[in-house]
Design a protein around this motif. Sequence first.
Motif: not given
Length: 492
Positions: A425-426, A474-475, A481, A297, A421, A471, A484, A294-295, A392
Amino acid sequence: MASTEATPAQETPAQETPAAGTPAQEMPHETSAEKTHDPLEEAQVDGAGPPGNGAPLADTQFKVEVKLADLQADPNNPLFSVKSFEELQLSEELLKGIRHMNFRQPSKVQEKALPLLLMNPPTNMIAQSQSGTGKTAAFSLNILSRIDTSNPEPQALALAPSRELARQILGVITHMGQFMNGLTTTAVIPDPSRRGQPFNAQVLVGTPGTVQDMLRRRLINSKHIKILVLDEADNMLDQQGMGDQCTRVKQLLPRDLQIVLFSATFPPNVIAYAQRFAPSSNTLTLAHEELTIEGIKQLYIDIDKDHDKYATLLKFYGLMTQASSIIFVRTRRTAEELEKRMVAEGHKVAQLSGALEGPDRDRIIDQFRSGEAKVLITTNVLARGIDVESVTMVINYDVPTMANNIDADPETYLHRIGRTGRFGRVGVALTFVHNKTSWQQLHAIATYFKTEMYPIDTSDWDAVEETIQNIIKSSRAGKSTKEMTEMITGGR
Ligand SMILES: Nc1ncnc2c1ncn2[C@@H]1O[C@H](COP(=O)(O)OP(=O)(O)OP(=O)(O)O)[C@@H](O)[C@H]1O
């Protein structure tokens, strides 16, 4: 940390493949003609460290941990667990090592796999879990739990598809086992400087061609080896060269062996072979739809022509250098050309492919881990396993395809985007599509994983930049989620 390396042997390069994602409904431009066949382009495609495994997240550590606790309390998250490491029958030395690595709680795969791996008599295992969910620690803890430190001979062997991944796994094992008195570990990867020297460490981590060579030349004493781990096992068993090499390695080891196969992907054509390779295994598997993280994108950008890909890439350079980024291309030649062009225009990028010599590869990956190089252009040689926390952004400059360069390669797509991710993490995964074929390939991938890919609206570059920047930021801020997704879609 012990990290000697082995003698040269021809490693079979892993196949390099691109991937594409499923956008919303509409079909992008069908402008450009299909690329003409260029044998040189086809020629050199690659297939699929030191302790500390991953660049530090320095200032962000606290916030990430806060967010991690939430994720680990969510039963639907792959990081969820109900147990603590203390409940997993590990020795005090190993628990100390785990604490030293800042691991608070096991992930789902660690919690489920470890009791099965540690059972006696030892049982084979095939385990699947999403990228970045801690598979390395799971098999490393099993290896370390089973080492008799009073015996100096090799007792466990782990194989990985690239020298970078073998070095990284060695780093994790060495770090995790640092409180085990008398533990010795060594890499078995091409290293001309140690020609003819035996590998005496208790834990060996290497690439299959070199390990096979060393076993044949009796530079590895196989008599006491009781565990064989294949990381990225589907890749190791599927690929022509590596499948053969891994089978031969197994034949050169004692019969009484615990065989452990781990990967984020086990496509149906490999699973039957994996079951024969590791008979009577305990298995932990996942459905395709459960594999995406999910993290991460997933975005795509529709480019008019192949020709415009480079200009588009440059537009993302500022975003790429905010933290660390990886650009995946299909061939070694494209990797070299992109590097040359970008460097000539004053951009700071590094490039790593199977065309480089081992010491150069080590230098480049180490520079990338340390943050000295922030943008890495590479082929599928680094698609799997590489764990650098600060990544990232992943850019699929070429959609990953099978060897025929026509069919989409969903597994490679998943591994590539999984370089970001990591463990809650994102990250952003951005795929370039430039014609009907590449769009269809991406669409096939998105359909396979039943995942959503969002188009980037190129009419407003400032908005694109802001979206991606949000995004990435946002991490650090621990955005949910949902928040984001709203950022990407503008609440659509
Ligand atoms: N229990 C834990 N708590 C916190 N961090 C962890 C834990 N287990 C692993 N990690 C960290 O998570 C990151 C990803 O782990 P790892 O590289 O083992 O993932 P993986 O599942 O092998 O991924 P891939 O499929 O890409 O090979 C690493 O930086 C690792 O140190």
